[in-house]
Design an enzyme around this catalytic site. Structure first.
Site, mmCIF file in Angstrom:
data_model
loop_
_atom_site.group_PDB
_atom_site.id
_atom_site.type_symbol
_atom_site.label_atom_id
_atom_site.label_comp_id
_atom_site.label_asym_id
_atom_site.label_seq_id
_atom_site.Cartn_x
_atom_site.Cartn_y
_atom_site.Cartn_z
ATOM 1 N N PRO A 2 38.662 32.945 41.828
ATOM 2 C CA PRO A 2 39.721 33.837 42.313
ATOM 3 C C PRO A 2 39.227 35.278 42.406
ATOM 4 O O PRO A 2 38.640 35.799 41.463
ATOM 5 C CB PRO A 2 40.812 33.694 41.241
ATOM 6 C CG PRO A 2 40.535 32.378 40.593
ATOM 7 C CD PRO A 2 39.050 32.228 40.613
ATOM 8 N N GLU A 3 39.434 35.901 43.564
ATOM 9 C CA GLU A 3 39.029 37.284 43.769
ATOM 10 C C GLU A 3 40.289 38.161 43.790
ATOM 11 O O GLU A 3 41.387 37.680 43.527
ATOM 12 C CB GLU A 3 38.230 37.410 45.065
ATOM 13 C CG GLU A 3 36.942 36.590 45.077
ATOM 14 C CD GLU A 3 35.875 37.113 44.115
ATOM 15 O OE1 GLU A 3 36.047 38.223 43.577
ATOM 16 O OE2 GLU A 3 34.882 36.413 43.903
#
Length: 278
Positions: A2-3
């Site tokens: 997840p960014e």
């Protein structure tokens, strides 16, 4: 992993927990870092407005009768493959559910198969351990203080390839692998270009491209390549509209050339040699 867009989407999807009273915190198998507080000490505290810094979520916790002056808070990180779910009826815990914050407005659950995520207590964002974990983060992409001029200054003196510099998180937080590839295509910059060769005009294009791509990704609910879901179980859609990421061998939408895949820093990079210049 997840960014920033996925974490921001998660932050927005757990907004319903604001004002909730904590009934319990249940911890499963050890995560990346210790919790740093006895779970029983959190019972009775209320959750403030959920914040975000880089890829960390911050849940400030208030004393029952307080409207200001947080008791402290919980810093959450999703790790490599983690996700948060929030709701009144999430069903029984599974083997990969390692933290559950029970409140009078629902259950906040961290699911993390690889256990690289974390939930950490801190007395505030400006003191350890939160301050230590956040100390090396670059500027936020939508902070008015992060300007094209500031980006150009930070590029100077770096001889590394611009794609690797973006991934480091020192130029700006949140431009992960998918979004760095797409932003560089949008700006017309070859990902192998040394930072020192990017002048003010191209830095301005890159600045605008990073903001545009990240904003579009947030609007699309982030990217779901494997595990990511928001707190209501919905997948992200950005991967379907990516400019170049994951499109090796396909036709470039801008110049008609062929999108190429290379490896930089052990990560896949996608770009168009025809219209992205060094």
């Amino acid at each position: 992993m997840p960014e920033l867009p996925e974490v921001e989407v998660t932050r927005r999807s757990v907004g319903g927990i604001e004002g909730a009273r904590i009934l319990a915190l249940r911890m499963g198998k050890p995560l990346r870092w210790p919790l740093g507080v006895e779970p029983e000490e959190l019972v009775g505290l209320r959750v403030g407005a959920v914040g975000r810094r880089g890829k960390y979520l911050w849940l400030p916790l208030l004393h029952e009768a307080s409207t200001s002056g947080a008791a402290g808070g919980l810093l959450w990180h999703l790790g490599m493959s983690g996700s948060l779910a929030f709701g009144a009826s999430l069903g029984p815990s599974g083997k990969h559910d390692h933290a559950e914050l029970v409140t009078d407005q629902g259950l906040l659950r961290l699911t993390d198969p690889r256990r690289f995520g974390a939930v950490v207590w801190s007395d505030g964002l400006d003191v350890a351990p939160a301050a230590t974990l956040l100390a090396r983060l670059g500027p936020e992409p939508f902070d008015p203080a992060w300007t094209a001029e500031a980006l150009h200054v930070s590029l100077q003196g770096r001889r590394t390839a611009v794609k690797l510099a973006l991934l480091s998180g020192e130029l700006v937080v949140g431009a992960g692998n998918i979004y760095a590839s797409d932003a560089l295509w949008q700006a017309g910059i070859d990902p192998r270009t040394p930072c020192t060769r990017i002048g003010p005009a191209r830095a301005a294009k890159l600045h605008a491209a990073v903001q545009q791509v990240l904003a579009e990704a947030i609007a699309a609910g982030g990217s779901t390549l494997r595990d990511f879901r928001n707190a209501h179980g919905e997948v992200g859609q950005y991967q379907g509209q990516a400019r170049v990421y994951g499109r090796g061998g396909e036709t470039c939408a801008r110049c008609g050339g062929t999108i190429r895949r290379i490896v930089q820093g052990q990560r896949a990079t996608y770009f168009c040699p025809g219209c992205q210049r060094r």
